[in-house]
Design a protein around this motif. Sequence first.
Motif, PDB file in Angstrom:
ATOM      1  N   SER A  72      32.915  77.425   7.807  1.00 58.12           N
ATOM      2  CA  SER A  72      34.097  76.625   8.137  1.00 58.12           C
ATOM      3  C   SER A  72      33.996  75.933   9.493  1.00 58.12           C
ATOM      4  O   SER A  72      34.914  75.221   9.883  1.00 58.12           O
ATOM      5  CB  SER A  72      35.339  77.519   8.132  1.00 58.12           C
ATOM      6  OG  SER A  72      35.197  78.546   9.103  1.00 58.12           O
ATOM      7  N   THR A  73      32.879  76.142  10.199  1.00 59.67           N
ATOM      8  CA  THR A  73      32.764  75.673  11.572  1.00 59.67           C
ATOM      9  C   THR A  73      31.404  75.026  11.818  1.00 59.67           C
ATOM     10  O   THR A  73      30.390  75.527  11.348  1.00 59.67           O
ATOM     11  CB  THR A  73      32.940  76.858  12.559  1.00 59.67           C
ATOM     12  OG1 THR A  73      34.184  77.510  12.277  1.00 59.67           O
ATOM     13  CG2 THR A  73      32.933  76.409  14.002  1.00 59.67           C
ATOM     14  N   ILE A  74      31.412  73.946  12.580  1.00 60.03           N
ATOM     15  CA  ILE A  74      30.182  73.336  13.082  1.00 60.03           C
ATOM     16  C   ILE A  74      29.974  73.865  14.497  1.00 60.03           C
ATOM     17  O   ILE A  74      30.901  73.852  15.309  1.00 60.03           O
ATOM     18  CB  ILE A  74      30.304  71.789  13.138  1.00 60.03           C
ATOM     19  CG1 ILE A  74      30.550  71.198  11.756  1.00 60.03           C
ATOM     20  CG2 ILE A  74      29.085  71.184  13.814  1.00 60.03           C
ATOM     21  CD1 ILE A  74      29.353  71.107  10.874  1.00 60.03           C
ATOM     22  N   TYR A  99      34.703  61.738   8.970  1.00 63.90           N
ATOM     23  CA  TYR A  99      35.614  62.758   9.497  1.00 63.90           C
ATOM     24  C   TYR A  99      35.173  63.034  10.928  1.00 63.90           C
ATOM     25  O   TYR A  99      33.985  63.232  11.191  1.00 63.90           O
ATOM     26  CB  TYR A  99      35.569  64.015   8.643  1.00 63.90           C
ATOM     27  CG  TYR A  99      36.108  63.779   7.258  1.00 63.90           C
ATOM     28  CD1 TYR A  99      37.469  63.915   6.995  1.00 63.90           C
ATOM     29  CD2 TYR A  99      35.279  63.387   6.210  1.00 63.90           C
ATOM     30  CE1 TYR A  99      37.979  63.679   5.724  1.00 63.90           C
ATOM     31  CE2 TYR A  99      35.772  63.147   4.944  1.00 63.90           C
ATOM     32  CZ  TYR A  99      37.120  63.295   4.703  1.00 63.90           C
ATOM     33  OH  TYR A  99      37.631  63.057   3.456  1.00 63.90           O
ATOM     34  N   ILE A 100      36.139  63.037  11.837  1.00 63.04           N
ATOM     35  CA  ILE A 100      35.837  62.967  13.268  1.00 63.04           C
ATOM     36  C   ILE A 100      36.438  64.127  14.051  1.00 63.04           C
ATOM     37  O   ILE A 100      37.567  64.541  13.799  1.00 63.04           O
ATOM     38  CB  ILE A 100      36.377  61.634  13.841  1.00 63.04           C
ATOM     39  CG1 ILE A 100      35.710  60.464  13.121  1.00 63.04           C
ATOM     40  CG2 ILE A 100      36.198  61.558  15.350  1.00 63.04           C
ATOM     41  CD1 ILE A 100      36.341  59.125  13.425  1.00 63.04           C
ATOM     42  N   ALA A 101      35.663  64.591  15.039  1.00 57.83           N
ATOM     43  CA  ALA A 101      36.158  65.524  16.054  1.00 57.83           C
ATOM     44  C   ALA A 101      35.671  64.988  17.395  1.00 57.83           C
ATOM     45  O   ALA A 101      34.509  64.593  17.531  1.00 57.83           O
ATOM     46  CB  ALA A 101      35.630  66.926  15.829  1.00 57.83           C
ATOM     47  N   GLU A 102      36.546  64.958  18.380  1.00 49.40           N
ATOM     48  CA  GLU A 102      36.181  64.492  19.709  1.00 49.40           C
ATOM     49  C   GLU A 102      35.929  65.682  20.615  1.00 49.40           C
ATOM     50  O   GLU A 102      36.558  66.734  20.460  1.00 49.40           O
ATOM     51  CB  GLU A 102      37.296  63.621  20.292  1.00 49.40           C
ATOM     52  CG  GLU A 102      37.512  62.351  19.488  1.00 49.40           C
ATOM     53  CD  GLU A 102      38.630  61.480  20.035  1.00 49.40           C
ATOM     54  OE1 GLU A 102      39.396  61.947  20.918  1.00 49.40           O
ATOM     55  OE2 GLU A 102      38.741  60.332  19.588  1.00 49.40           O
ATOM     56  N   PHE A 103      34.999  65.511  21.559  1.00 49.20           N
ATOM     57  CA  PHE A 103      34.739  66.566  22.540  1.00 49.20           C
ATOM     58  C   PHE A 103      34.291  65.903  23.836  1.00 49.20           C
ATOM     59  O   PHE A 103      33.713  64.814  23.834  1.00 49.20           O
ATOM     60  CB  PHE A 103      33.694  67.568  22.040  1.00 49.20           C
ATOM     61  CG  PHE A 103      32.337  66.963  21.770  1.00 49.20           C
ATOM     62  CD1 PHE A 103      31.363  66.960  22.756  1.00 49.20           C
ATOM     63  CD2 PHE A 103      32.038  66.403  20.537  1.00 49.20           C
ATOM     64  CE1 PHE A 103      30.110  66.397  22.519  1.00 49.20           C
ATOM     65  CE2 PHE A 103      30.793  65.844  20.284  1.00 49.20           C
ATOM     66  CZ  PHE A 103      29.825  65.846  21.277  1.00 49.20           C
ATOM     67  N   THR A 118      39.763  70.608  11.003  1.00 52.42           N
ATOM     68  CA  THR A 118      40.420  69.821  12.054  1.00 52.42           C
ATOM     69  C   THR A 118      39.833  68.419  12.165  1.00 52.42           C
ATOM     70  O   THR A 118      40.363  67.595  12.907  1.00 52.42           O
ATOM     71  CB  THR A 118      40.316  70.505  13.432  1.00 52.42           C
ATOM     72  OG1 THR A 118      38.935  70.527  13.844  1.00 52.42           O
ATOM     73  CG2 THR A 118      40.879  71.912  13.397  1.00 52.42           C
ATOM     74  N   MET A 119      38.767  68.141  11.416  1.00 52.48           N
ATOM     75  CA  MET A 119      38.130  66.825  11.491  1.00 52.48           C
ATOM     76  C   MET A 119      38.944  65.818  10.674  1.00 52.48           C
ATOM     77  O   MET A 119      39.129  65.997   9.469  1.00 52.48           O
ATOM     78  CB  MET A 119      36.682  66.910  11.011  1.00 52.48           C
ATOM     79  CG  MET A 119      35.843  67.822  11.906  1.00 52.48           C
ATOM     80  SD  MET A 119      34.103  67.884  11.453  1.00 52.48           S
ATOM     81  CE  MET A 119      33.551  66.311  12.126  1.00 52.48           C
ATOM     82  N   TYR A 120      39.436  64.789  11.363  1.00 53.68           N
ATOM     83  CA  TYR A 120      40.338  63.828  10.731  1.00 53.68           C
ATOM     84  C   TYR A 120      39.570  62.611  10.205  1.00 53.68           C
ATOM     85  O   TYR A 120      38.543  62.222  10.761  1.00 53.68           O
ATOM     86  CB  TYR A 120      41.441  63.406  11.709  1.00 53.68           C
ATOM     87  CG  TYR A 120      40.937  62.657  12.921  1.00 53.68           C
ATOM     88  CD1 TYR A 120      40.826  61.260  12.906  1.00 53.68           C
ATOM     89  CD2 TYR A 120      40.578  63.330  14.081  1.00 53.68           C
ATOM     90  CE1 TYR A 120      40.364  60.569  14.008  1.00 53.68           C
ATOM     91  CE2 TYR A 120      40.106  62.640  15.190  1.00 53.68           C
ATOM     92  CZ  TYR A 120      40.004  61.269  15.146  1.00 53.68           C
ATOM     93  OH  TYR A 120      39.531  60.587  16.241  1.00 53.68           O
ATOM     94  N   PRO A 121      40.071  61.988   9.137  1.00 53.59           N
ATOM     95  CA  PRO A 121      39.394  60.832   8.559  1.00 53.59           C
ATOM     96  C   PRO A 121      39.749  59.544   9.295  1.00 53.59           C
ATOM     97  O   PRO A 121      40.903  59.320   9.653  1.00 53.59           O
ATOM     98  CB  PRO A 121      39.921  60.801   7.126  1.00 53.59           C
ATOM     99  CG  PRO A 121      41.303  61.375   7.244  1.00 53.59           C
ATOM    100  CD  PRO A 121      41.226  62.411   8.339  1.00 53.59           C
TER     101      PRO A 121
END
Length: 163
Positions: A72-74, A99-103, A118-121
């Motif tokens: 479930s996690t990258i 699908y995006i995650a910011e860091f 939590t990754m949004y399209p």
Amino acid sequence: MSSTTILYQFDKNSPSRDWRVVDDGVMGGRSSGNFYVNESGNGVFEGFVSLENNGGFSSVRYREAFQIQDQSTIRIQLKGDGNKYQFRVKANSYDRHSYIAEFTTSGEWETIEIELTTMYPAFRGRSLSIPNFDKDQIEELAFLIGNKKEQEFHLEIKSIQLI
């Protein structure tokens, strides 16, 4: 107990041709990204983001299909330059959206963990009205920088895992 899938583990023999740089030049922009494997065996994504000609992003992409089992996690081991980046996945490499995650990087070696749900399209910088990532496979991994400002960037990547 969930299993771990190595999505990409860099070493000195990793072929940099596995990764493809896509800059805003596809839309007439002037940003320039580069990707290579350094002497330490890490992937390096670096370059310059330009806002000229309505530009403003650089990305590097890797295509391979991975099945998501009970993970479930990258988890990404990387060293950035203090800039904000996006990590992106596509469930189907032919999808237009990602699908995006910011860091934001710290300038030191660190481990970033991203929950897939939590990754949004989004497509071309716009969020879409469809659910967050809920697929059973990943066919493309990508890193993107596009912070609406001109800037140099340098991101060093050691590994990407699905846990």
